[in-house]
Design a protein around this motif. Sequence first.
Motif, PDB file in Angstrom:
ATOM      1  N   ALA A  43      -8.549  24.176  -6.928  1.00  0.00           N
ATOM      2  CA  ALA A  43      -7.112  23.701  -7.575  1.00  0.00           C
ATOM      3  C   ALA A  43      -5.799  23.233  -6.852  1.00  0.00           C
ATOM      4  O   ALA A  43      -5.056  22.414  -7.067  1.00  0.00           O
ATOM      5  CB  ALA A  43      -6.787  24.909  -8.305  1.00  0.00           C
ATOM      6  N   GLU A  44      -6.187  23.564  -5.410  1.00  0.00           N
ATOM      7  CA  GLU A  44      -5.134  23.205  -4.296  1.00  0.00           C
ATOM      8  C   GLU A  44      -5.423  22.145  -3.634  1.00  0.00           C
ATOM      9  O   GLU A  44      -4.426  21.528  -3.003  1.00  0.00           O
ATOM     10  CB  GLU A  44      -4.819  24.534  -3.584  1.00  0.00           C
ATOM     11  CG  GLU A  44      -4.394  25.650  -4.162  1.00  0.00           C
ATOM     12  CD  GLU A  44      -4.306  26.747  -3.219  1.00  0.00           C
ATOM     13  OE1 GLU A  44      -4.800  26.706  -1.920  1.00  0.00           O
ATOM     14  OE2 GLU A  44      -3.905  28.084  -3.612  1.00  0.00           O
ATOM     15  N   ALA A  45      -6.691  21.643  -3.905  1.00  0.00           N
ATOM     16  CA  ALA A  45      -6.945  20.282  -3.107  1.00  0.00           C
ATOM     17  C   ALA A  45      -6.284  19.172  -3.570  1.00  0.00           C
ATOM     18  O   ALA A  45      -5.811  18.880  -4.580  1.00  0.00           O
ATOM     19  CB  ALA A  45      -8.610  20.023  -3.173  1.00  0.00           C
ATOM     20  N   GLU A  46      -5.854  18.335  -2.654  1.00  0.00           N
ATOM     21  CA  GLU A  46      -5.075  17.071  -2.630  1.00  0.00           C
ATOM     22  C   GLU A  46      -5.446  15.820  -2.223  1.00  0.00           C
ATOM     23  O   GLU A  46      -5.008  14.618  -2.627  1.00  0.00           O
ATOM     24  CB  GLU A  46      -3.733  17.392  -2.269  1.00  0.00           C
ATOM     25  CG  GLU A  46      -2.839  18.611  -2.702  1.00  0.00           C
ATOM     26  CD  GLU A  46      -1.376  18.708  -1.892  1.00  0.00           C
ATOM     27  OE1 GLU A  46      -1.230  17.945  -1.025  1.00  0.00           O
ATOM     28  OE2 GLU A  46      -0.965  19.513  -2.567  1.00  0.00           O
ATOM     29  N   ASN A  47      -6.328  15.743  -1.234  1.00  0.00           N
ATOM     30  CA  ASN A  47      -6.878  14.598  -0.593  1.00  0.00           C
ATOM     31  C   ASN A  47      -8.322  14.856  -0.437  1.00  0.00           C
ATOM     32  O   ASN A  47      -8.917  15.685  -0.818  1.00  0.00           O
ATOM     33  CB  ASN A  47      -6.161  14.064   0.685  1.00  0.00           C
ATOM     34  CG  ASN A  47      -6.233  15.383   1.743  1.00  0.00           C
ATOM     35  OD1 ASN A  47      -7.076  15.926   1.913  1.00  0.00           O
ATOM     36  ND2 ASN A  47      -5.005  15.728   2.172  1.00  0.00           N
ATOM     37  N   ALA A  48      -9.056  13.461  -0.032  1.00  0.00           N
ATOM     38  CA  ALA A  48     -10.356  13.405   0.194  1.00  0.00           C
ATOM     39  C   ALA A  48     -10.782  14.538   1.338  1.00  0.00           C
ATOM     40  O   ALA A  48     -11.901  14.791   1.088  1.00  0.00           O
ATOM     41  CB  ALA A  48     -10.752  11.723   0.497  1.00  0.00           C
ATOM     42  N   ASN A 108     -16.656  14.457  -7.845  1.00  0.00           N
ATOM     43  CA  ASN A 108     -15.963  13.238  -8.433  1.00  0.00           C
ATOM     44  C   ASN A 108     -14.603  13.078  -8.139  1.00  0.00           C
ATOM     45  O   ASN A 108     -14.246  11.921  -8.264  1.00  0.00           O
ATOM     46  CB  ASN A 108     -16.062  13.724 -10.008  1.00  0.00           C
ATOM     47  CG  ASN A 108     -17.434  13.451 -10.642  1.00  0.00           C
ATOM     48  OD1 ASN A 108     -18.323  13.039 -10.302  1.00  0.00           O
ATOM     49  ND2 ASN A 108     -17.800  14.273 -11.740  1.00  0.00           N
ATOM     50  N   ALA A 109     -13.912  14.266  -7.812  1.00  0.00           N
ATOM     51  CA  ALA A 109     -12.374  14.111  -7.406  1.00  0.00           C
ATOM     52  C   ALA A 109     -12.501  13.438  -6.362  1.00  0.00           C
ATOM     53  O   ALA A 109     -11.359  12.427  -5.919  1.00  0.00           O
ATOM     54  CB  ALA A 109     -11.670  15.671  -7.504  1.00  0.00           C
ATOM     55  N   ILE A 114     -10.840   8.536  -3.322  1.00  0.00           N
ATOM     56  CA  ILE A 114     -11.227   7.402  -2.352  1.00  0.00           C
ATOM     57  C   ILE A 114     -10.994   6.081  -2.794  1.00  0.00           C
ATOM     58  O   ILE A 114     -10.653   5.111  -2.274  1.00  0.00           O
ATOM     59  CB  ILE A 114     -12.786   7.712  -1.783  1.00  0.00           C
ATOM     60  CG1 ILE A 114     -12.876   8.852  -0.832  1.00  0.00           C
ATOM     61  CG2 ILE A 114     -13.059   6.361  -0.905  1.00  0.00           C
ATOM     62  CD1 ILE A 114     -14.088   9.215  -0.573  1.00  0.00           C
ATOM     63  N   ALA A 115     -11.554   5.864  -4.247  1.00  0.00           N
ATOM     64  CA  ALA A 115     -11.443   4.752  -4.889  1.00  0.00           C
ATOM     65  C   ALA A 115      -9.756   4.365  -5.278  1.00  0.00           C
ATOM     66  O   ALA A 115      -9.223   3.217  -5.017  1.00  0.00           O
ATOM     67  CB  ALA A 115     -12.070   4.656  -6.228  1.00  0.00           C
ATOM     68  N   GLN A 116      -8.986   5.291  -5.545  1.00  0.00           N
ATOM     69  CA  GLN A 116      -7.610   5.298  -5.404  1.00  0.00           C
ATOM     70  C   GLN A 116      -6.845   4.813  -4.264  1.00  0.00           C
ATOM     71  O   GLN A 116      -6.214   3.740  -4.150  1.00  0.00           O
ATOM     72  CB  GLN A 116      -7.178   6.336  -6.040  1.00  0.00           C
ATOM     73  CG  GLN A 116      -5.670   6.368  -6.587  1.00  0.00           C
ATOM     74  CD  GLN A 116      -4.994   7.693  -7.181  1.00  0.00           C
ATOM     75  OE1 GLN A 116      -5.399   8.754  -6.360  1.00  0.00           O
ATOM     76  NE2 GLN A 116      -4.189   7.641  -8.057  1.00  0.00           N
ATOM     77  N   ARG A 117      -7.483   5.362  -3.270  1.00  0.00           N
ATOM     78  CA  ARG A 117      -6.738   4.820  -1.759  1.00  0.00           C
ATOM     79  C   ARG A 117      -7.351   3.418  -1.538  1.00  0.00           C
ATOM     80  O   ARG A 117      -6.459   2.563  -1.206  1.00  0.00           O
ATOM     81  CB  ARG A 117      -7.251   5.966  -0.711  1.00  0.00           C
ATOM     82  CG  ARG A 117      -6.808   7.179  -1.067  1.00  0.00           C
ATOM     83  CD  ARG A 117      -5.169   7.276  -0.775  1.00  0.00           C
ATOM     84  NE  ARG A 117      -4.774   8.610  -0.827  1.00  0.00           N
ATOM     85  CZ  ARG A 117      -4.124   9.128  -2.126  1.00  0.00           C
ATOM     86  NH1 ARG A 117      -4.434   8.528  -3.163  1.00  0.00           N
ATOM     87  NH2 ARG A 117      -3.731  10.363  -2.112  1.00  0.00           N
TER      88      ARG A 117
END
Length: 197
Positions: A43-48, A108-109, A114-117
């Motif tokens: 829930a706290e993860a923000e980046n790859a 998936n997240a 990664i795709a968004q970046r």
Amino acid sequence: MIFFWRQPDGTWKASTGGRGIQSLIKHIKLYSSEEEALNQQYAEAENAEDYFALLETIAPLRLETQNLHSTLQAAREGIPLDREIVDLRDWAHELERSLNLLYENAKNAMDFTIAQRGEEQAQLSLKAVESGHRLNILAAIFFPLTALASVFGMNLKSGLENSEIATFWSIFFLGGVAGFFVLNWVIRGQWFWEDDP
């Protein structure tokens, strides 16, 4: 590594010296606590990087809970009348399913991040290309004028030193027309008189 076994009389023992089924329940509670902590971390993860670290932690726990579930299932089949084993097996199954779902969600997240970046980088690259294209257009327009100014600005006798002002503007106009020809060549990759490929 901890071993648990059930005596023929129904009592449980553990390799750590514990007695009773409470030792096994305490052991499974450790997995449950770890699963809750991982859900909070997700829930706290923000980046790859956060998602990758989460995946590395989940992967071995998935295997451990799978083994725990399969072992308790085998015990359930061996002792079908023991209700405590059924409850523990179901608990292990829930932990296994929860960790599998958490692993897939984190994967998936991470893929989405990664795709968004990558898309953001592609947009930035496109803007850089467009900026470079505009600079090329400016250079194409002014290159002939700069070349003519360099030639006629040299301290060499060209025969035009005492010419009328109309001569200056004629040369300027000629440089501008040449610039637009060069501009068309930069944009289209061919001259006016060439057919489109």
